[in-house]
Design an enzyme around this catalytic site. Structure first.
Site, mmCIF file in Angstrom:
data_model
loop_
_atom_site.group_PDB
_atom_site.id
_atom_site.type_symbol
_atom_site.label_atom_id
_atom_site.label_comp_id
_atom_site.label_asym_id
_atom_site.label_seq_id
_atom_site.Cartn_x
_atom_site.Cartn_y
_atom_site.Cartn_z
ATOM 1 C CD GLU A 283 -3.117 -1.081 2.060
ATOM 2 O OE1 GLU A 283 -2.900 -0.471 3.134
ATOM 3 O OE2 GLU A 283 -4.167 -1.708 1.827
HETATM 4 C C1 HEC Z 1 -3.270 1.270 -1.486
HETATM 5 C C2 HEC Z 1 -4.602 1.549 -1.070
HETATM 6 C C3 HEC Z 1 -4.870 1.935 0.363
HETATM 7 C C4 HEC Z 1 -4.260 2.923 1.091
HETATM 8 C C5 HEC Z 1 -3.110 3.809 0.682
HETATM 9 C C6 HEC Z 1 -4.955 2.955 2.353
HETATM 10 N N1 HEC Z 1 -5.948 2.042 2.380
HETATM 11 FE FE1 HEC Z 1 -7.300 1.778 3.853
HETATM 12 N N2 HEC Z 1 -7.878 0.067 3.000
HETATM 13 C C7 HEC Z 1 -7.461 -0.408 1.779
HETATM 14 C C8 HEC Z 1 -7.889 -1.773 1.613
HETATM 15 C C9 HEC Z 1 -7.629 -2.653 0.399
HETATM 16 C C10 HEC Z 1 -8.576 -2.119 2.797
HETATM 17 C C11 HEC Z 1 -9.160 -3.487 3.157
HETATM 18 C C12 HEC Z 1 -8.009 -4.337 3.670
HETATM 19 C C13 HEC Z 1 -8.455 -5.554 4.442
HETATM 20 O O1 HEC Z 1 -9.601 -5.585 4.909
HETATM 21 O O2 HEC Z 1 -7.644 -6.466 4.594
HETATM 22 C C14 HEC Z 1 -8.565 -0.929 3.634
HETATM 23 C C15 HEC Z 1 -9.206 -0.831 4.871
HETATM 24 C C16 HEC Z 1 -9.312 0.346 5.589
HETATM 25 C C17 HEC Z 1 -10.181 0.559 6.725
HETATM 26 C C18 HEC Z 1 -11.145 -0.465 7.333
HETATM 27 C C19 HEC Z 1 -12.544 -0.257 6.906
HETATM 28 C C20 HEC Z 1 -13.436 -1.413 7.256
HETATM 29 O O3 HEC Z 1 -14.622 -1.365 6.900
HETATM 30 O O4 HEC Z 1 -12.976 -2.392 7.865
HETATM 31 C C21 HEC Z 1 -9.979 1.844 7.153
HETATM 32 C C22 HEC Z 1 -10.674 2.538 8.301
HETATM 33 C C23 HEC Z 1 -8.953 2.402 6.311
HETATM 34 N N3 HEC Z 1 -8.591 1.484 5.357
HETATM 35 C C24 HEC Z 1 -8.366 3.646 6.470
HETATM 36 C C25 HEC Z 1 -7.162 3.991 5.875
HETATM 37 C C26 HEC Z 1 -6.260 5.037 6.342
HETATM 38 C C27 HEC Z 1 -6.505 5.913 7.544
HETATM 39 C C28 HEC Z 1 -5.218 5.062 5.482
HETATM 40 C C29 HEC Z 1 -3.984 5.946 5.542
HETATM 41 C C30 HEC Z 1 -3.167 5.825 6.725
HETATM 42 C C31 HEC Z 1 -5.455 4.058 4.475
HETATM 43 N N4 HEC Z 1 -6.617 3.411 4.764
HETATM 44 C C32 HEC Z 1 -4.634 3.826 3.394
HETATM 45 C C33 HEC Z 1 -6.725 0.305 0.859
HETATM 46 C C34 HEC Z 1 -5.918 1.365 1.200
#
Ligand code: HEC
Ligand code: HEC
Ligand code: HEC
Length: 509
Positions: A283
């Protein structure tokens, strides 16, 4: 009393008590003269609890108890039905609740659903086990007594409390002081300063190795808090192309309400979650805890951060802990009230169309709300994706690879249990499922009917429920989510006399 089911019964009695005054308890539970009952009328909540406990032990524990009554001979004789029943029962519902996997409200709704549809115990079981059928008095004992309006209240809650005026809802929702009233107040500066800081960090690509990927790259607030891609694109790999995440990115809107974060629940809360992406090689590219120092060094170049971090966190400075704390504080403000559905729940009968109301009723009748419940229509439990049918067989391209809760707990019984997604703003967050393989909302709805309910989906049913889900689009900063522009979601100063990004502060440290 059996200790194991006591917690469940606490749930029952707590809810019963909230509905009726203890004094009229027995009258509510067993309406006078309605049923011929062999049960004595309970005279206290404790007695009702004990009676319900005994009932569950005698009629349900064979399949749903902690140690189900498996019997090899009987199983052989039943052509394997006993084994299938017990396995199915243990997957769907246990008398021993696990609060880390689902909220008490979900257990409650599941119980209510089977009592209303009279689907338990299974007919084959009652035929072969005389006296296990639930009598009307049993049902009254087990279910809290309510009408359809109450069912609605239990299943769903508006995302904004009913007594809130629309002008100050932000302050209320976020537990923050009103920004315009006391600009010099230190508590308020800290509270809003933290949200502002989190907002900037959320959009800050310096959290990634390439300085190109921010949280908002994958959770774009103008795209329903997602990237609308099947798989998210992170920092480039060896081939120079963005690396793809393993699962579909869920929305950050209303994520605060989730029982745990991520599809597999590996983060307990928003702050813990926010620590994940920067150190995820796919990521944001960093890999080890020491890398936070690198990130902190980059952030310290920013004059505004040099003022804001001390203002909000004092001595602590820029660390993994303060960065993720601020991001989480910002994420807690990503609440989207005022959807047509919220307005309907708050008493505006004309807020939803007749078709949407029909869809909402179907959503409850067919048991969607036994999993998709609460203020965000989901997020409260981990559930098997194949209760009544194989989701992998129904959703084309639904690939093996992610196994939900098992990926986190490493327990075989958690295989294919996924954190139920929140259905707020669902019309904006395609593609669907953790695999991101279904593009259209109506297809996702149809597949849910096929795999998670006992109802064959007709075209009308699917259209009605889809219409209901389209009524879930709410507002952020009082702008409908589907109308937000990039400018609307920029970090915004709410306190006049705080240092601004454009001004180099007189003295940084
Ligand atoms: C490259 C893409 C990417 C980036 C950059 C990213 N995310 Fe995500 N995010 C995802 C993905 C894909 C998931 C699901 C992963 C899993 O469930 O294993 C996720 C899951 C989440 C969730 C959980 C939501 C749920 O319903 O469970 C949150 C809250 C979240 N991200 C916030 C953030 C925050 C805050 C940041 C920065 C620090 C961030 N993400 C950076 C792709 C990204
Ligand atoms: C013979 C075994 C058996 C007995 C006895 C039994 N169940 Fe079940 N139960 C099942 C199976 C199998 C499922 C899952 C499949 C299904 O939903 O059809 C289930 C599912 C459930 C669910 C989850 C349904 C949903 O919609 O999510 C609840 C709640 C439940 N049972 C309650 C009870 C109660 C209460 C009793 C006693 C009055 C009871 N069961 C007795 C086998 C049993
Ligand atoms: C037994 C629990 C359960 C029931 C009942 C249930 N769902 Fe789901 N639902 C889930 C889970 C778990 C997922 C996530 C599946 C995945 O991504 O692999 C999901 C996913 C969805 C999605 C896609 C959400 C997204 O963000 O990708 C929609 C839409 C949906 N459900 C609607 C419904 C409707 C409509 C019904 C009733 C017909 C229903 N669900 C019944 C558990 C349930």
């Amino acid at each position: 009393m059996n200790k194991k089911i006591t917690p469940y019964l606490f749930g029952i009695s707590a809810a019963v008590v909230t509905i009726g005054v203890a004094g009229v308890f027995s009258a509510i539970l067993l309406p006078a003269g309605e049923h011929k009952s062999e049960l004595p009328v309970p005279t206290s909540p404790q007695q009702a609890k004990a009676m319900a406990n005994a009932l569950l032990q005698s009629k349900c524990a064979d399949c749903h108890g902690a140690t189900p009554a498996y019997n090899g001979w009987r199983n052989l004789f039943s052509l394997g039905q006993v084994k299938r029943d017990i396995e199915g029962a243990q997957r769907a519902f246990t008398l021993e609740p696990d609060g880390s996997i689902r909220s008490a409200n979900i257990d409650f709704l599941k119980m209510d659903h089977v009592l209303r549809t009279r689907s338990m115990p299974p007919v084959l079981y009652t035929m072969t086990h005389p006296g296990t059928d639930l009598t009307p008095a049993d049902i009254d004992l087990l279910r809290y007594h309510y009408d359809a309006k109450d069912a609605l209240r239990r299943a769903f809650a508006p995302i904004r409390p009913a007594n809130m005026s629309s002008t100050d809802h932000a302050a209320y929702l976020w537990g923050l002081p009103e920004p315009t009233t006391r600009p010099d107040d230190a508590t308020m500066q800290k509270a809003w300063g933290k949200v502002y800081l989190g907002h900037r960090l959320f959009h800050d690509p310096r959290l990634s190795t390439t300085n190109e990927v921010s949280c908002s790259s994958c959770h774009d607030l103008t795209k329903g808090g997602t990237d609308n891609l099947p798989k998210s694109e992170g920092v480039p790999g060896a081939d120079g192309k963005p690396q793809l995440g393993g699962v579909n990115a869920p929305t950050v809107y209303n994520a605060e309400h989730n029982i745990r974060q991520f599809w597999d629940g590996r983060a307990a809360n928003l702050q813990e979650q926010a620590g994940g992406p920067p150190l995820n090689p796919v990521e944001m590219g960093y890999a080890k805890p020491e890398d936070w120092k690198d990130i902190a060094r980059k952030l310290a170049d920013d004059p505004e951060y040099r003022v804001l971090f001390p203002l909000v966190y004092g001595e602590k400075g820029i660390t993994a802990d303060t960065i993720t704390d601020a991001i989480a504080a910002f994420e807690r403000t990503l609440v989207t009230p005022d959807s047509a559905f919220d307005r309907y729940l708050m008493g505006d009968d004309s807020a939803m169309t007749p078709q949407q109301i029909k869809g909402m009723q179907a959503f409850m009748t067919h048991g969607c709300a036994t999993c998709h419940a609460g203020p965000t229509l989901g997020g409260q439990s981990f559930e098997y994706v194949n209760t009544h049918g194989k989701l992998r067989a129904h959703a084309k391209g639904y690939t093996e690879g992610a196994y939900g809760l098992m990926d986190f707990t490493k327990k075989e019984q958690h295989k294919d249990m996924f954190r139920v997604p929140n259905l707020r703003n669902i019309a904006l967050t395609a593609p669907y499922f953790h695999t991101g393989t279904v593009d259209k909302l109506e297809d996702a709805v149809r597949i849910m009917f096929e795999t998670q309910t006992r109802t064959a989906p007709t075209t009308t049913l699917v259209a009605d429920v889809t219409a209901f889900l389209q009524a879930q689009t709410g507002e952020y900063k009082r702008i409908p989510l589907d109308k937000l522009t990039p400018k609307d979601v920029e970090p915004e100063f709410v306190i006049e006399n705080m240092p601004r990004r454009t001004e180099e502060p007189a003295k940084a440290e």
